[in-house]
Design a protein around this motif. Sequence first.
Motif, PDB file in Angstrom:
ATOM      1  N   LYS A 326       0.772  -0.891   0.038  1.00  0.00           N
ATOM      2  CA  LYS A 326       0.242   0.400  -0.607  1.00  0.00           C
ATOM      3  C   LYS A 326       1.423   1.700  -0.224  1.00  0.00           C
ATOM      4  CE  LYS A 326      -3.997  -2.136   2.511  1.00  0.00           C
ATOM      5  NZ  LYS A 326      -5.135  -2.016   3.402  1.00  0.00           N
ATOM      6  N   THR A 327       2.120   1.050   0.518  1.00  0.00           N
ATOM      7  CA  THR A 327       3.089   2.749   0.598  1.00  0.00           C
ATOM      8  C   THR A 327       3.958   1.697  -0.165  1.00  0.00           C
ATOM      9  OG1 THR A 327       4.190   1.894   2.437  1.00  0.00           O
ATOM     10  CG2 THR A 327       2.007   2.324   2.443  1.00  0.00           C
ATOM     11  N   GLY A 328       4.375   1.152  -0.463  1.00  0.00           N
ATOM     12  CA  GLY A 328       6.068   1.243  -1.332  1.00  0.00           C
ATOM     13  C   GLY A 328       7.219   1.227  -0.082  1.00  0.00           C
ATOM     14  N   THR A 329       6.707   1.015   0.588  1.00  0.00           N
ATOM     15  CA  THR A 329       7.565   0.427   1.682  1.00  0.00           C
ATOM     16  C   THR A 329       7.481  -0.111   2.601  1.00  0.00           C
ATOM     17  OG1 THR A 329       8.840   2.091   3.026  1.00  0.00           O
ATOM     18  CG2 THR A 329       7.680   2.415   2.957  1.00  0.00           C
ATOM     19  N   GLY A 330       8.575  -1.162   3.724  1.00  0.00           N
ATOM     20  CA  GLY A 330       8.020  -1.817   4.471  1.00  0.00           C
ATOM     21  C   GLY A 330       8.539  -1.378   5.774  1.00  0.00           C
ATOM     22  N   LEU A 331       8.524  -1.649   6.508  1.00  0.00           N
ATOM     23  CA  LEU A 331       8.240  -1.047   8.004  1.00  0.00           C
ATOM     24  C   LEU A 331       9.145  -2.090   8.621  1.00  0.00           C
ATOM     25  CD1 LEU A 331       4.666  -2.727   9.429  1.00  0.00           C
ATOM     26  CD2 LEU A 331       5.477  -0.465   9.808  1.00  0.00           C
ATOM     27  N   PRO A 332      10.288  -0.894   9.305  1.00  0.00           N
ATOM     28  CA  PRO A 332      11.596  -1.471  10.546  1.00  0.00           C
ATOM     29  C   PRO A 332      11.192  -2.129  11.058  1.00  0.00           C
ATOM     30  CG  PRO A 332      10.811   0.266  11.557  1.00  0.00           C
ATOM     31  CD  PRO A 332      10.067   0.521   9.808  1.00  0.00           C
ATOM     32  N   VAL A 333      11.130  -3.442  10.485  1.00  0.00           N
ATOM     33  CA  VAL A 333      10.584  -4.647  11.480  1.00  0.00           C
ATOM     34  C   VAL A 333      12.130  -5.550  12.050  1.00  0.00           C
ATOM     35  CG1 VAL A 333       9.122  -5.531  10.125  1.00  0.00           C
ATOM     36  CG2 VAL A 333      11.145  -6.422   9.795  1.00  0.00           C
ATOM     37  N   ARG A 334      13.736  -5.221  11.862  1.00  0.00           N
ATOM     38  CA  ARG A 334      14.483  -5.243  12.469  1.00  0.00           C
ATOM     39  C   ARG A 334      14.907  -4.331  13.287  1.00  0.00           C
ATOM     40  NH1 ARG A 334      17.829 -10.438  12.170  1.00  0.00           N
ATOM     41  NH2 ARG A 334      16.095 -11.674  10.480  1.00  0.00           N
ATOM     42  N   ASN A 335      14.571  -3.703  13.530  1.00  0.00           N
ATOM     43  CA  ASN A 335      14.099  -2.428  14.365  1.00  0.00           C
ATOM     44  C   ASN A 335      13.899  -2.327  15.239  1.00  0.00           C
ATOM     45  OD1 ASN A 335      15.115  -0.769  11.672  1.00  0.00           O
ATOM     46  ND2 ASN A 335      15.669   0.869  13.322  1.00  0.00           N
ATOM     47  N   THR A 336      14.592  -2.768  17.174  1.00  0.00           N
ATOM     48  CA  THR A 336      13.729  -3.148  18.236  1.00  0.00           C
ATOM     49  C   THR A 336      12.849  -2.034  18.194  1.00  0.00           C
ATOM     50  OG1 THR A 336      15.569  -4.149  18.890  1.00  0.00           O
ATOM     51  CG2 THR A 336      14.022  -3.749  20.708  1.00  0.00           C
ATOM     52  N   PHE A 337      13.238  -0.938  18.739  1.00  0.00           N
ATOM     53  CA  PHE A 337      12.160   0.405  18.771  1.00  0.00           C
ATOM     54  C   PHE A 337      12.843   1.560  17.848  1.00  0.00           C
ATOM     55  CE2 PHE A 337      11.211   3.349  21.513  1.00  0.00           C
ATOM     56  CZ  PHE A 337       9.241   3.304  22.345  1.00  0.00           C
ATOM     57  N   CYS A 338      11.534   2.080  17.350  1.00  0.00           N
ATOM     58  CA  CYS A 338      11.995   3.307  17.053  1.00  0.00           C
ATOM     59  C   CYS A 338      10.499   4.186  16.229  1.00  0.00           C
ATOM     60  CB  CYS A 338      12.212   2.659  15.399  1.00  0.00           C
ATOM     61  SG  CYS A 338      11.321   1.723  14.810  1.00  0.00           S
ATOM     62  N   ARG A 339      11.000   5.295  15.822  1.00  0.00           N
ATOM     63  CA  ARG A 339       9.735   6.163  15.735  1.00  0.00           C
ATOM     64  C   ARG A 339       9.358   6.096  13.673  1.00  0.00           C
ATOM     65  NH1 ARG A 339       8.396  11.414  17.835  1.00  0.00           N
ATOM     66  NH2 ARG A 339      11.620  11.698  18.494  1.00  0.00           N
ATOM     67  N   LEU A 340       8.419   6.677  14.045  1.00  0.00           N
ATOM     68  CA  LEU A 340       8.092   5.985  12.548  1.00  0.00           C
ATOM     69  C   LEU A 340       7.261   7.553  12.286  1.00  0.00           C
ATOM     70  CD1 LEU A 340       5.519   3.232  12.984  1.00  0.00           C
ATOM     71  CD2 LEU A 340       7.887   3.047  12.021  1.00  0.00           C
ATOM     72  N   LEU A 341       8.241   7.834  11.112  1.00  0.00           N
ATOM     73  CA  LEU A 341       7.416   9.294  10.191  1.00  0.00           C
ATOM     74  C   LEU A 341       6.724   9.401   9.338  1.00  0.00           C
ATOM     75  CD1 LEU A 341      10.581  11.329  11.028  1.00  0.00           C
ATOM     76  CD2 LEU A 341       8.602  11.030  12.163  1.00  0.00           C
ATOM     77  N   LYS A 342       6.728   8.762   8.578  1.00  0.00           N
ATOM     78  CA  LYS A 342       5.468   8.338   7.323  1.00  0.00           C
ATOM     79  C   LYS A 342       4.360   7.983   7.429  1.00  0.00           C
ATOM     80  CE  LYS A 342       9.370   7.015   4.242  1.00  0.00           C
ATOM     81  NZ  LYS A 342       9.603   6.091   2.878  1.00  0.00           N
ATOM     82  N   ALA A 343       3.346   9.621   6.694  1.00  0.00           N
ATOM     83  CA  ALA A 343       2.187   9.191   7.462  1.00  0.00           C
ATOM     84  C   ALA A 343       1.399   8.477   7.041  1.00  0.00           C
ATOM     85  CB  ALA A 343       1.514  10.807   6.794  1.00  0.00           C
ATOM     86  N   ASN A 344       2.211   7.640   4.957  1.00  0.00           N
ATOM     87  CA  ASN A 344       0.891   6.953   5.069  1.00  0.00           C
ATOM     88  C   ASN A 344       1.625   5.849   5.042  1.00  0.00           C
ATOM     89  OD1 ASN A 344       3.512   6.420   3.761  1.00  0.00           O
ATOM     90  ND2 ASN A 344       3.406   6.262   1.688  1.00  0.00           N
TER      91      ASN A 344
END
Length: 355
Positions: A326-344
Amino acid sequence: MLYHFDRTTHRLDELRSVDAFGASVLEKDIELALASTPECVFRAPKTKGSPVLIVKKSVAWRRMADIIAVDAEGRLVLIECKRGWADRDALSQLLSYAAEYTADAFARLCEDWKTGEGRDSGRAFLDAFREFADDRGIESTSIGKDHVLVVVAAGRDDGFQQIARYLESRGVPVYFVPLALFMKADGELFIEVKPIDLAPSGTSVYGSATERATADGVWMINTDETHSPGAWERFIDRGVAAIWGYPDGPATLQAGVKAGDVIYAYQNGVGIVGRGTAKNGDVTQAMPGSSVIPECNDGNEWHLAVDWMPVPPGKKAVTNREVRQKTGTGLPVRNTFCRLLKANVRKVIGEPWEK
């Protein structure tokens, strides 16, 4: 001041800071050392391994980056090591390497894999990446099209930072990893590397502290079910988000979370299984009887208080595959804890909780 501590004799030997040139350390020595242990460049708990998939390490006969890798979003990560200070020429060198992946990044990565880390594995690069990124359906066309540059060096000059800021404004993140050498009186060498957090795409590397502090708080935590089965249920029962196994303890959770920030929980192989609200920004050490990670037996477990809401009845967890489609990019699944900035991305993963 750093000392080498001999527990047998209780002797302290001073570790003297030295530069690579004065210690007769060649740049190739540092390249080979870091290439043999690339995980030291990135912060990650020992239980989870590196947040990047190593594709190939430097070889003597080929002009290439010292370490070639990809992250869970499919970004090409090129790492270059310098024994002295990094200047704009170091970035120019990395950019010339990156340009070689312009025509067909995936095909080039497949070739690197065959002659590199995948040489003896018997696995195709795409299969290895799909498992690494927790996305069995990812298309090859999305791998390697975006780039991340990493320079490991003793220091950086103004020219380096000027070019790095420009590249980031053009969508190419540049990371600097500090490196220092120390020597005992007997000539034995020690190396210190200050690892970095590889931030998700859309996150500013060179943004000011004020910009980071005022950014709206939407975060994602990986529940690490792979190494602690049932962790997500325990997160809910205890009302916490938890990390464990990091050598620097609570630092990963101390990333600027404020009361009221939204936190999404990602479960490997399942997807986004919960959304919560941070009760405050305080990170506390798990006390006896309050642990949610039974595999952690050294006390290095840290909690953030969260009011969790599981996926509502009748709704399904949003998978990494769905987010990518849906967005053309995946989730940062290898990060333990991180901020999500992409609105889509935030919109897609929040859909199960929308009325």
